[in-house]
Design a protein around this motif. Structure first.
Motif, mmCIF file in Angstrom:
data_model
loop_
_atom_site.group_PDB
_atom_site.id
_atom_site.type_symbol
_atom_site.label_atom_id
_atom_site.label_comp_id
_atom_site.label_asym_id
_atom_site.label_seq_id
_atom_site.Cartn_x
_atom_site.Cartn_y
_atom_site.Cartn_z
ATOM 1 N N LYS A 1 8.998 -0.051 4.851
ATOM 2 C CA LYS A 1 8.153 1.110 5.332
ATOM 3 C C LYS A 1 8.938 2.496 4.741
ATOM 4 O O LYS A 1 10.034 2.722 5.416
ATOM 5 C CB LYS A 1 7.757 1.290 6.608
ATOM 6 C CG LYS A 1 6.819 2.533 6.765
ATOM 7 C CD LYS A 1 5.366 2.373 6.162
ATOM 8 C CE LYS A 1 4.607 3.501 6.631
ATOM 9 N NZ LYS A 1 3.405 3.327 6.257
ATOM 10 N N LYS B 1 2.141 1.918 10.918
ATOM 11 C CA LYS B 1 1.242 2.603 9.924
ATOM 12 C C LYS B 1 1.062 4.291 9.743
ATOM 13 O O LYS B 1 1.018 4.898 8.739
ATOM 14 C CB LYS B 1 -0.370 2.213 10.023
ATOM 15 C CG LYS B 1 -0.974 2.890 11.414
ATOM 16 C CD LYS B 1 -2.487 2.311 11.461
ATOM 17 C CE LYS B 1 -2.873 3.315 12.695
ATOM 18 N NZ LYS B 1 -4.246 2.539 13.075
ATOM 19 N N ASP B 2 1.563 5.170 10.923
ATOM 20 C CA ASP B 2 1.629 6.583 11.101
ATOM 21 C C ASP B 2 3.032 6.884 10.527
ATOM 22 O O ASP B 2 3.190 8.154 10.621
ATOM 23 C CB ASP B 2 1.181 6.732 12.249
ATOM 24 C CG ASP B 2 -0.288 6.397 12.470
ATOM 25 O OD1 ASP B 2 -1.126 6.397 11.734
ATOM 26 O OD2 ASP B 2 -0.428 6.245 13.864
ATOM 27 N N TRP B 3 3.849 6.322 10.300
ATOM 28 C CA TRP B 3 4.892 6.523 9.930
ATOM 29 C C TRP B 3 5.208 7.145 8.595
ATOM 30 O O TRP B 3 4.678 6.908 7.712
ATOM 31 C CB TRP B 3 6.253 5.580 10.135
ATOM 32 C CG TRP B 3 6.299 5.009 11.344
ATOM 33 C CD1 TRP B 3 5.495 5.415 12.651
ATOM 34 C CD2 TRP B 3 7.170 4.045 11.957
ATOM 35 N NE1 TRP B 3 6.121 4.936 13.796
ATOM 36 C CE2 TRP B 3 6.931 4.083 13.313
ATOM 37 C CE3 TRP B 3 8.152 3.231 11.166
ATOM 38 C CZ2 TRP B 3 7.676 2.982 14.175
ATOM 39 C CZ3 TRP B 3 8.638 2.326 11.871
ATOM 40 C CH2 TRP B 3 8.452 2.095 13.367
ATOM 41 N N LEU C 1 2.744 -4.123 10.673
ATOM 42 C CA LEU C 1 2.128 -3.037 9.962
ATOM 43 C C LEU C 1 1.524 -2.019 10.760
ATOM 44 O O LEU C 1 1.349 -0.853 10.433
ATOM 45 C CB LEU C 1 1.153 -3.759 8.896
ATOM 46 C CG LEU C 1 2.070 -4.603 8.080
ATOM 47 C CD1 LEU C 1 0.938 -5.641 7.073
ATOM 48 C CD2 LEU C 1 2.715 -3.751 6.925
ATOM 49 N N GLU C 2 0.582 -2.402 11.648
ATOM 50 C CA GLU C 2 -0.156 -1.506 12.485
ATOM 51 C C GLU C 2 0.529 -0.475 13.275
ATOM 52 O O GLU C 2 0.601 0.836 13.379
ATOM 53 C CB GLU C 2 -1.092 -2.157 13.484
ATOM 54 C CG GLU C 2 -1.815 -1.367 14.306
ATOM 55 C CD GLU C 2 -3.078 -0.852 13.692
ATOM 56 O OE1 GLU C 2 -3.470 0.168 14.429
ATOM 57 O OE2 GLU C 2 -3.355 -1.457 12.662
ATOM 58 N N ASN D 1 0.953 -8.213 10.837
ATOM 59 C CA ASN D 1 -0.288 -7.318 11.122
ATOM 60 C C ASN D 1 0.110 -6.462 12.184
ATOM 61 O O ASN D 1 -0.157 -5.127 12.139
ATOM 62 C CB ASN D 1 -1.429 -8.137 11.469
ATOM 63 C CG ASN D 1 -1.983 -8.540 10.187
ATOM 64 O OD1 ASN D 1 -1.519 -8.255 9.065
ATOM 65 N ND2 ASN D 1 -2.708 -9.969 10.374
ATOM 66 N N ASN E 1 0.867 -1.389 -0.052
ATOM 67 C CA ASN E 1 0.053 -0.252 -0.017
ATOM 68 C C ASN E 1 0.999 1.188 -0.118
ATOM 69 O O ASN E 1 1.999 1.167 -0.174
ATOM 70 C CB ASN E 1 -0.937 -0.046 1.086
ATOM 71 C CG ASN E 1 -0.195 -0.145 2.567
ATOM 72 O OD1 ASN E 1 0.730 0.487 2.791
ATOM 73 N ND2 ASN E 1 -0.802 -0.978 3.423
ATOM 74 N N THR F 1 4.426 1.353 1.640
ATOM 75 C CA THR F 1 4.639 0.224 2.288
ATOM 76 C C THR F 1 4.908 -0.965 1.165
ATOM 77 O O THR F 1 4.113 -1.091 0.402
ATOM 78 C CB THR F 1 3.678 -0.329 3.184
ATOM 79 O OG1 THR F 1 3.498 0.629 4.120
ATOM 80 C CG2 THR F 1 4.046 -1.538 4.153
#
Length: 181
Positions: A151, A179-181, A175-176, A172, A130, A133
């Motif tokens: 990432k 996610k905000d990086w 990834l969580e 997961n 995504n 990522t």
């Protein structure tokens, strides 16, 4: 009948105790391998710790000498480390996330590099998962097994999570966390 049960209990106890002494002696003499030490690396399959890390107050930290900041749980720190084993990143300096949980040091297998992402992209076999990522496949693997989550944080900063031997819950979790990086 009670005496028979009591004698049987004593015999079983002696047998069990004798087995424990035999195993301990064999380990002490090098005939059996010692038990594996508990790995300090965290693979994300501890539900209680996952919840703690993902819901804990976040703090912003600066990555090395760059102006880039990421948000991490306040119980974790960045620690300078050697590069990840990878053709491009082998001798590059990186940072690793670590902290303490229940009095034990805990390392998260997240390596953060202060390197040019475009140069890294040219050397690797990345597949976009995504926005910013990617998944990195082993180049020499016949079964194309997943090896790393990448990432991109900035043009000159990116994180690499080695996911060899991890289950889906662990993937997961990372990834969580990123996610905000």
């Amino acid at each position: 009948m009670k005496k028979l049960k009591f004698i049987l209990l004593i015999l079983v106890s002696i047998f069990c105790l004798n087995s424990c002494f035999t195993i301990a002696t064999m380990q002490g003499e090098g005939l059996l391998p010692p038990p594996k030490p508990e790995s300090p690396y965290y693979y994300g399959n501890n539900k209680k710790l996952n919840t703690l890390l993902l819901t804990e107050n976040k703090k912003n930290i600066k990555i090395g000498n760059s102006n880039v900041q990421i948000s991490i749980p306040s119980g974790l720190k960045l620690k300078e480390s050697d590069g990840l084993i990878n053709n491009y990143l082998y001798k590059k300096k990186s940072f690793k996330l670590h902290g303490y949980y229940l009095g034990k040091e805990l390392f998260l297998p997240i390596f953060i590099f202060n390197e040019n992402f475009e140069e890294f992209l040219k050397t690797e076999n990345l597949v976009k998962l995504n926005e910013n990522t990617y998944l990195n496949f082993e180049k020499n693997s016949k079964n194309r097994k997943l090896d790393q989550i990448i990432k991109k944080i900035d043009d000159n900063v990116f994180a690499v999570v080695s996911i060899v031997d991890m289950n889906d819950k662990s993937k997961n979790f990372f990834l969580e966390l990123m996610k905000d990086w």
